[in-house]
Design an enzyme around this catalytic site. Structure first.
Site, PDB file in Angstrom:
ATOM      1  N   HIS A  40     -50.377  25.745 -10.223  1.00  0.00           N
ATOM      2  CA  HIS A  40     -49.613  24.580  -9.743  1.00  0.00           C
ATOM      3  C   HIS A  40     -48.594  24.207 -10.819  1.00  0.00           C
ATOM      4  O   HIS A  40     -48.585  24.776 -11.912  1.00  0.00           O
ATOM      5  CB  HIS A  40     -50.557  23.398  -9.504  1.00  0.00           C
ATOM      6  CG  HIS A  40     -51.296  23.505  -8.214  1.00  0.00           C
ATOM      7  ND1 HIS A  40     -51.065  22.662  -7.166  1.00  0.00           N
ATOM      8  CD2 HIS A  40     -52.231  24.391  -7.801  1.00  0.00           C
ATOM      9  CE1 HIS A  40     -51.843  23.010  -6.158  1.00  0.00           C
ATOM     10  NE2 HIS A  40     -52.568  24.055  -6.517  1.00  0.00           N
ATOM     11  N   HIS A  63     -47.340  18.898 -13.144  1.00  0.00           N
ATOM     12  CA  HIS A  63     -46.494  18.550 -11.999  1.00  0.00           C
ATOM     13  C   HIS A  63     -45.247  17.765 -12.410  1.00  0.00           C
ATOM     14  O   HIS A  63     -45.243  17.096 -13.433  1.00  0.00           O
ATOM     15  CB  HIS A  63     -47.293  17.717 -10.991  1.00  0.00           C
ATOM     16  CG  HIS A  63     -48.325  18.520 -10.256  1.00  0.00           C
ATOM     17  ND1 HIS A  63     -49.668  18.396 -10.503  1.00  0.00           N
ATOM     18  CD2 HIS A  63     -48.202  19.471  -9.301  1.00  0.00           C
ATOM     19  CE1 HIS A  63     -50.335  19.235  -9.720  1.00  0.00           C
ATOM     20  NE2 HIS A  63     -49.471  19.893  -8.985  1.00  0.00           N
ATOM     21  N   ASP A 115     -51.331  21.267   0.806  1.00  0.00           N
ATOM     22  CA  ASP A 115     -51.266  21.180  -0.646  1.00  0.00           C
ATOM     23  C   ASP A 115     -52.020  19.918  -1.113  1.00  0.00           C
ATOM     24  O   ASP A 115     -51.784  18.823  -0.581  1.00  0.00           O
ATOM     25  CB  ASP A 115     -49.778  21.080  -1.031  1.00  0.00           C
ATOM     26  CG  ASP A 115     -49.527  21.261  -2.520  1.00  0.00           C
ATOM     27  OD1 ASP A 115     -50.356  21.888  -3.195  1.00  0.00           O
ATOM     28  OD2 ASP A 115     -48.467  20.780  -2.989  1.00  0.00           O
ATOM     29  N   HIS A 116     -52.907  20.066  -2.083  1.00  0.00           N
ATOM     30  CA  HIS A 116     -53.640  18.928  -2.659  1.00  0.00           C
ATOM     31  C   HIS A 116     -54.358  18.044  -1.636  1.00  0.00           C
ATOM     32  O   HIS A 116     -54.229  16.807  -1.674  1.00  0.00           O
ATOM     33  CB  HIS A 116     -52.707  18.042  -3.507  1.00  0.00           C
ATOM     34  CG  HIS A 116     -52.213  18.718  -4.736  1.00  0.00           C
ATOM     35  ND1 HIS A 116     -52.976  18.894  -5.849  1.00  0.00           N
ATOM     36  CD2 HIS A 116     -51.014  19.290  -5.016  1.00  0.00           C
ATOM     37  CE1 HIS A 116     -52.286  19.545  -6.772  1.00  0.00           C
ATOM     38  NE2 HIS A 116     -51.087  19.814  -6.284  1.00  0.00           N
ATOM     39  N   SER A 142     -42.666  24.579 -11.554  1.00  0.00           N
ATOM     40  CA  SER A 142     -41.202  24.512 -11.556  1.00  0.00           C
ATOM     41  C   SER A 142     -40.693  24.689 -12.972  1.00  0.00           C
ATOM     42  O   SER A 142     -41.349  24.271 -13.937  1.00  0.00           O
ATOM     43  CB  SER A 142     -40.719  23.161 -10.998  1.00  0.00           C
ATOM     44  OG  SER A 142     -40.784  23.184  -9.588  1.00  0.00           O
ATOM     45  N   ASN A 152     -46.914  27.659  -7.288  1.00  0.00           N
ATOM     46  CA  ASN A 152     -46.435  26.486  -6.546  1.00  0.00           C
ATOM     47  C   ASN A 152     -45.157  25.917  -7.154  1.00  0.00           C
ATOM     48  O   ASN A 152     -45.136  25.570  -8.349  1.00  0.00           O
ATOM     49  CB  ASN A 152     -47.489  25.378  -6.603  1.00  0.00           C
ATOM     50  CG  ASN A 152     -48.686  25.669  -5.733  1.00  0.00           C
ATOM     51  OD1 ASN A 152     -48.869  26.778  -5.254  1.00  0.00           O
ATOM     52  ND2 ASN A 152     -49.497  24.653  -5.518  1.00  0.00           N
TER      53      ASN A 152
HETATM   54  P1  13P Z   1     -43.871  21.349  -9.522  1.00  0.00           P
HETATM   55  O1  13P Z   1     -43.826  19.874  -9.592  1.00  0.00           O
HETATM   56  O2  13P Z   1     -43.844  21.971 -10.879  1.00  0.00           O
HETATM   57  O3  13P Z   1     -42.826  21.927  -8.623  1.00  0.00           O
HETATM   58  O4  13P Z   1     -45.315  21.766  -8.902  1.00  0.00           O
HETATM   59  C1  13P Z   1     -45.490  21.805  -7.508  1.00  0.00           C
HETATM   60  C2  13P Z   1     -46.915  21.930  -7.127  1.00  0.00           C
HETATM   61  O5  13P Z   1     -47.789  22.214  -7.913  1.00  0.00           O
HETATM   62  C3  13P Z   1     -47.250  21.686  -5.724  1.00  0.00           C
HETATM   63  O6  13P Z   1     -48.629  21.717  -5.503  1.00  0.00           O
HETATM   64  O1  G3H Z   2     -48.003  18.885  -6.371  1.00  0.00           O
HETATM   65  C1  G3H Z   2     -47.478  18.055  -5.631  1.00  0.00           C
HETATM   66  C2  G3H Z   2     -46.323  18.451  -4.809  1.00  0.00           C
HETATM   67  O2  G3H Z   2     -45.157  18.550  -5.581  1.00  0.00           O
HETATM   68  C3  G3H Z   2     -46.185  17.526  -3.647  1.00  0.00           C
HETATM   69  O3  G3H Z   2     -45.696  16.293  -4.051  1.00  0.00           O
HETATM   70  O4  G3H Z   2     -47.248  14.652  -3.036  1.00  0.00           O
HETATM   71  O5  G3H Z   2     -44.902  14.000  -3.698  1.00  0.00           O
HETATM   72  O6  G3H Z   2     -45.306  15.474  -1.713  1.00  0.00           O
HETATM   73  P1  G3H Z   2     -45.799  15.015  -3.074  1.00  0.00           P
HETATM   74 ZN    ZN Z   3     -49.745  21.043  -7.240  1.00  0.00          ZN
END
Ligand code: 13P
Ligand code: G3H
Ligand code: ZN
Length: 328
Positions: free
Chosen positions: A230, A194, A98-99, A233, A273
């Site tokens: 993304h 996010h 992820d990212h 939530s 996501n």
């Molecule tokens: P949320 O912070 O909305 O759960 O998004 C998660 C996300 O985009 C992980 O890549």
């Molecule tokens: O989009 C980001 C995800 O929620 C991951 O978050 O980099 O804090 O693990 P993190």
């Molecule tokens: Zn993300």
């Protein structure tokens, strides 16, 4: 170099085709520890949903990259055990970065057996985003590993979502980006963001709706191409309230309404996501146990209930929001 298929993972190609054909989105849930992983695998196997296990750079730093990869491999065996014990079908599992923020990080994940990686060049000037994304695609595709790219910048809490049009993905750029880079899926910005504080809304007000008009334009330019959301939530208020009740302070935490995500899942959005909702559930249950049972000090007694609640939440997401339940 480890091949992901030897570890039991699949890439996202067939997953996304099925999601597109049947009008649902594959859940992409982040994990950083054993309880989150157990909950994701249990919920997705029981609801017979494909799943993308997401590992961020931060997760690799927190839990150790080698251990996380083995946990992913263990998750496949765990899924098989649940399926066999409960007379269920085995589900497809993708292991995804992820990212990813550099070619080296993406390469490291490909070499370790991930079946999918994201290279997030969304903050870079367009040409640099194209260039780094293409570099990752050229490497990952040699091993049949899927690549997700991103165009457009997700709004943060400080941005005025309604006014900052420049942060949304420009539909005029998507064809050029996809054809120049060769990515397998594209993350877009249509108003999600996010974290737990996605929108500044007054009490009783609804967050601004997602920009389905932009999504529609993108779908027109890229017919049948998998789109990723993304920051999806919903910041479930029952858990925010539990956290606040048991000593926390998450005033003003707001997410994307689930009906908006349900609508998106029926479109070309093939991957959604979700990380923050899992964090909230876990924190709420741990706080509840520690607050109501102050003599408790066995981690299994507070992480166990958190895990049980996570399973319920993920099962409900698959059934009611993503529409991915009973699709394998
Ligand atoms: P949320 O912070 O909305 O759960 O998004 C998660 C996300 O985009 C992980 O890549
Ligand atoms: O989009 C980001 C995800 O929620 C991951 O978050 O980099 O804090 O693990 P993190
Ligand atoms: Zn993300």
């Amino acid at each position: 170099m480890v091949s992901y298929s030897e570890l039991g993972f699949v890439n996202t190609k067939k997953m996304f085709k099925d999601a597109m054909d049947k009008g649902y989105a594959v859940p992409a849930y982040n994990f950083n520890n054993m309880e989150q992983l157990q909950a994701i695998v249990t919920a997705c196997t029981r609801t017979q949903s494909p799943v993308i296990l997401q590992v961020s750079k931060g997760a690799r730093n927190y839990a150790n990259q080698t251990l996380l990869r083995w946990m992913g491999q263990g998750a496949v065996e765990f899924m098989k055990e649940i399926a066999s014990n409960e007379n269920l079908k085995e589900i497809p599992i993708a292991m995804h970065l992820d990212h990813g923020d550099s070619f080296e990080l993406c390469k490291s994940c490909v070499d370790m057996g991930f079946s999918s990686v994201m290279i997030d060049g969304s903050h870079l000037p367009y040409d640099e985003n194209v260039s780094i994304t293409k570099q990752v695609v050229d490497y990952a595709h040699k091993f049949d590993v899927s690549v997700e790219g991103e165009l457009g910048v997700l709004a943060g809490i400080e941005d005025d979502v309604k006014a900052e049009k420049s942060t949304y993905t420009d539909p005029n750029a998507v064809e050029d980006f996809v054809s120049k880079t060769g990515v397998d899926s594209l993350a877009i910005a249509i108003g999600t963001s996010h974290g737990a504080y996605k929108f500044k809304v007054k009490e009783g007000e609804m967050p601004p709706p997602l920009r389905f008009d932009i999504l529609k334009e993108i779908e027109k330019r890229l017919p049948g191409f998998p789109i990723v959301l993304h920051g999806s939530s919903s910041v479930l208020q029952e858990y925010v309230q539990l956290i606040n009740k048991y000593g926390g302070n998450l005033e003003g935490a707001v997410g994307v309404p689930e009906d908006q995500l349900r609508r998106a899942a029926k479109s070309a959005v093939c991957k959604i996501n979700i990380d923050s909702d899992g964090r909230l559930v876990m924190t709420a249950k741990v706080r509840e146990v520690l607050w109501t049972k102050p003599k408790e000090f066995d981690p299994r007694k507070y992480l166990g209930p958190a895990r049980d609640e996570l399973i319920k939440m993920y099962e409900r997401k698959n059934r009611e929001v993503l529409g991915s339940a009973f699709k394998v």
